[in-house]
Design an enzyme around this catalytic site. Structure first.
Site, PDB file in Angstrom:
ATOM      1  N   ASP A 197      37.054   9.490  40.032  1.00 57.62           N
ATOM      2  CA  ASP A 197      38.707   9.121  39.757  1.00 57.62           C
ATOM      3  C   ASP A 197      39.027   9.369  38.511  1.00 57.62           C
ATOM      4  O   ASP A 197      38.115   9.446  37.638  1.00 57.62           O
ATOM      5  CB  ASP A 197      37.928   7.798  40.251  1.00 57.62           C
ATOM      6  CG  ASP A 197      39.725   7.353  40.141  1.00 57.62           C
ATOM      7  OD1 ASP A 197      40.119   7.441  41.907  1.00 57.62           O
ATOM      8  OD2 ASP A 197      40.115   6.438  40.119  1.00 57.62           O
ATOM      9  N   ASN A 205      51.237   8.809  35.086  1.00 60.17           N
ATOM     10  CA  ASN A 205      52.463   8.808  35.499  1.00 60.17           C
ATOM     11  C   ASN A 205      53.519   8.567  34.633  1.00 60.17           C
ATOM     12  O   ASN A 205      54.669   9.085  34.314  1.00 60.17           O
ATOM     13  CB  ASN A 205      51.938   8.999  36.957  1.00 60.17           C
ATOM     14  CG  ASN A 205      51.962  10.103  37.600  1.00 60.17           C
ATOM     15  OD1 ASN A 205      51.700  11.177  37.556  1.00 60.17           O
ATOM     16  ND2 ASN A 205      51.534   9.848  38.639  1.00 60.17           N
ATOM     17  N   HIS A 210      55.495  12.625  36.465  1.00 61.18           N
ATOM     18  CA  HIS A 210      55.028  12.938  37.674  1.00 61.18           C
ATOM     19  C   HIS A 210      54.683  14.255  37.877  1.00 61.18           C
ATOM     20  O   HIS A 210      53.324  15.193  38.127  1.00 61.18           O
ATOM     21  CB  HIS A 210      55.789  12.907  38.868  1.00 61.18           C
ATOM     22  CG  HIS A 210      55.352  11.518  39.595  1.00 61.18           C
ATOM     23  ND1 HIS A 210      54.036  10.494  40.127  1.00 61.18           N
ATOM     24  CD2 HIS A 210      56.545   9.906  39.266  1.00 61.18           C
ATOM     25  CE1 HIS A 210      54.494   9.480  40.111  1.00 61.18           C
ATOM     26  NE2 HIS A 210      55.785   9.246  40.241  1.00 61.18           N
ATOM     27  N   ASP A 214      50.875  15.956  38.096  1.00 61.71           N
ATOM     28  CA  ASP A 214      50.394  17.014  38.658  1.00 61.71           C
ATOM     29  C   ASP A 214      49.332  18.380  38.397  1.00 61.71           C
ATOM     30  O   ASP A 214      48.503  18.425  39.049  1.00 61.71           O
ATOM     31  CB  ASP A 214      52.015  17.705  39.767  1.00 61.71           C
ATOM     32  CG  ASP A 214      52.027  16.419  40.610  1.00 61.71           C
ATOM     33  OD1 ASP A 214      51.550  15.887  41.203  1.00 61.71           O
ATOM     34  OD2 ASP A 214      53.251  17.243  40.711  1.00 61.71           O
ATOM     35  N   GLU A 241      44.171  10.467  42.928  1.00 68.60           N
ATOM     36  CA  GLU A 241      43.580  10.873  41.948  1.00 68.60           C
ATOM     37  C   GLU A 241      42.120  10.708  41.888  1.00 68.60           C
ATOM     38  O   GLU A 241      41.140  10.748  41.289  1.00 68.60           O
ATOM     39  CB  GLU A 241      43.948  10.298  40.396  1.00 68.60           C
ATOM     40  CG  GLU A 241      44.245   8.727  40.182  1.00 68.60           C
ATOM     41  CD  GLU A 241      44.570   7.815  41.115  1.00 68.60           C
ATOM     42  OE1 GLU A 241      44.287   6.646  40.957  1.00 68.60           O
ATOM     43  OE2 GLU A 241      45.073   8.066  42.463  1.00 68.60           O
TER      44      GLU A 241
END
Length: 351
Positions: A197, A205, A210, A214, A241
């Site tokens: 994780d 973010n 965002h 990514d 994530e």
């Protein structure tokens, strides 16, 4: 009752026969071998498909060279030898249609050395017998299914791959987990699972947007995938994530070593974080679980739950660390948290 006349002993000139001339003009790539597996017909469509002229193979047993780089039987050879048991050895898809003159069917990737590319061919091969039941020839026909196979593969990848990271998706993970769990039950070998994780990803973010988020996920996915080295290892995007790595036939200690390599590799990327309370760079928390399935274990829920709880513990203990489920309580005790109760996996999702 009159006796049936015997077939003349002289050799039939197949090159001048009507059937052969007809076969030469078929649009279906076709070749014919005799009982000694020598090529007697190699039609024009077969020349176009393979790039090999009839003059190169007629009278020889070298027809395999049109399809493969190293010597191996073609489907017609297996029919001539009556070897249906060898079909699995040479073909990915196959069917033996019986021993009553019906032959074999198969599909296979062929390297096509003369053309310098690969073709996926559907192949049919059937025997021809004389009136006495003796084999006199085997006919093999070929169909180029390359475009269809590639389209099928692309559709399959769309259905099994995560669009953002290119890793296997949750559906593939679930299928592989069940498959490897069943195999581990049979072999009584350990099976390990990593949950990986990205720490404070929501803050990342919020801080960077965002699109950058990514890019971060793709970078982490690349690190995770590089550690799925063996054929049955599976790296997947579990959700958001979070990533998962299935490691069949691996002990907890070895799985923890891989988890630590992944954690350190992401730290080495030095992806800037900087959000308040998150540290300067992106880090990972990893939960590791390993189990040898017993007869009483119906499914992999225990393995999933253990890895999930280990990941929660890694986050509860400060993030940026690897926690093994087998040593989870010891880790808590070592930090003076003897009284801490590890919540259920669902509690972690809201943490």
């Amino acid at each position: 009752m009159a006796k049936r006349g015997k077939t003349p002993a002289k050799t039939v000139d197949v090159a001048d026969s009507y059937a052969v001339r007809l076969m030469q003009h078929l649009v279906v790539p076709t070749f014919v071998i005799d009982p000694k597996r020598r090529v007697v017909i190699w039609n024009r469509a077969c020349e176009r498909l393979t790039g090999v002229a009839a003059s190169e193979v007629i009278g020889t047993t070298k027809h395999w060279q049109a399809f493969y780089e190293s010597k191996r039987p073609c489907l017609a050879d297996l029919v001539a030898l009556d070897r249906p048991e060898q079909l699995p050895e040479y073909y990915s898809e196959y069917a033996a249609r019986g021993h009553n003159g019906l032959g074999f069917s198969a599909e296979n990737w062929c390297v096509m050395p003369r053309l310098g590319n690969q073709l996926y061919l559907a192949i049919d091969a059937g025997p021809i017998h004389d009136e006495a039941g003796n084999l006199i020839a085997v006919v093999e026909t070929l169909r180029d299914l390359t475009d269809q196979k590639r389209a099928e593969t692309a559709l399959k990848e769309l259905a099994t791959k995560d669009g953002l990271t290119g890793l296997s998706n949750r559906r593939s993970f679930d299928e592989m987990l069940m498959s490897e769990w069943s195999r581990a039950q049979q072999t009584q070998r350990p099976m390990s699972l990593l949950f990986v994780d990205v720490d404070h990803f929501k803050l990342f973010n919020d801080q960077h947007g965002h699109q950058t988020g990514d890019e971060c996920l793709r970078a982490v996915a690349d690190v995770v995938s590089r550690h799925a080295l063996r054929p049955l290892d599976l790296a997947s995007r579990y959700g958001g994530e979070e990533f998962a790595l299935i490691l069949p036939d691996m002990s907890c200690d070895d799985a923890c070593a891989i988890a630590e390599e992944i954690r350190r590799a992401v730290m080495a990327l030095r992806i800037a974080h900087g959000a308040i309370g998150a540290g300067n760079h992106v880090t990972l928390s990893v939960g590791v679980a390993s189990h040898i399935p017993g007869e009483a274990d119906g499914g992999p829920d225990r393995l999933l739950g253990s890895a999930d709880q280990a990941l929660y513990a890694a986050k509860r203990l400060g993030r940026n660390r690897v926690i093994c489920a087998e040593r989870m309580l010891a880790e808590f005790a070592g930090l003076g948290r003897d009284g801490v109760q590890v919540p259920s996996p669902t509690a972690r999702k809201s943490a």
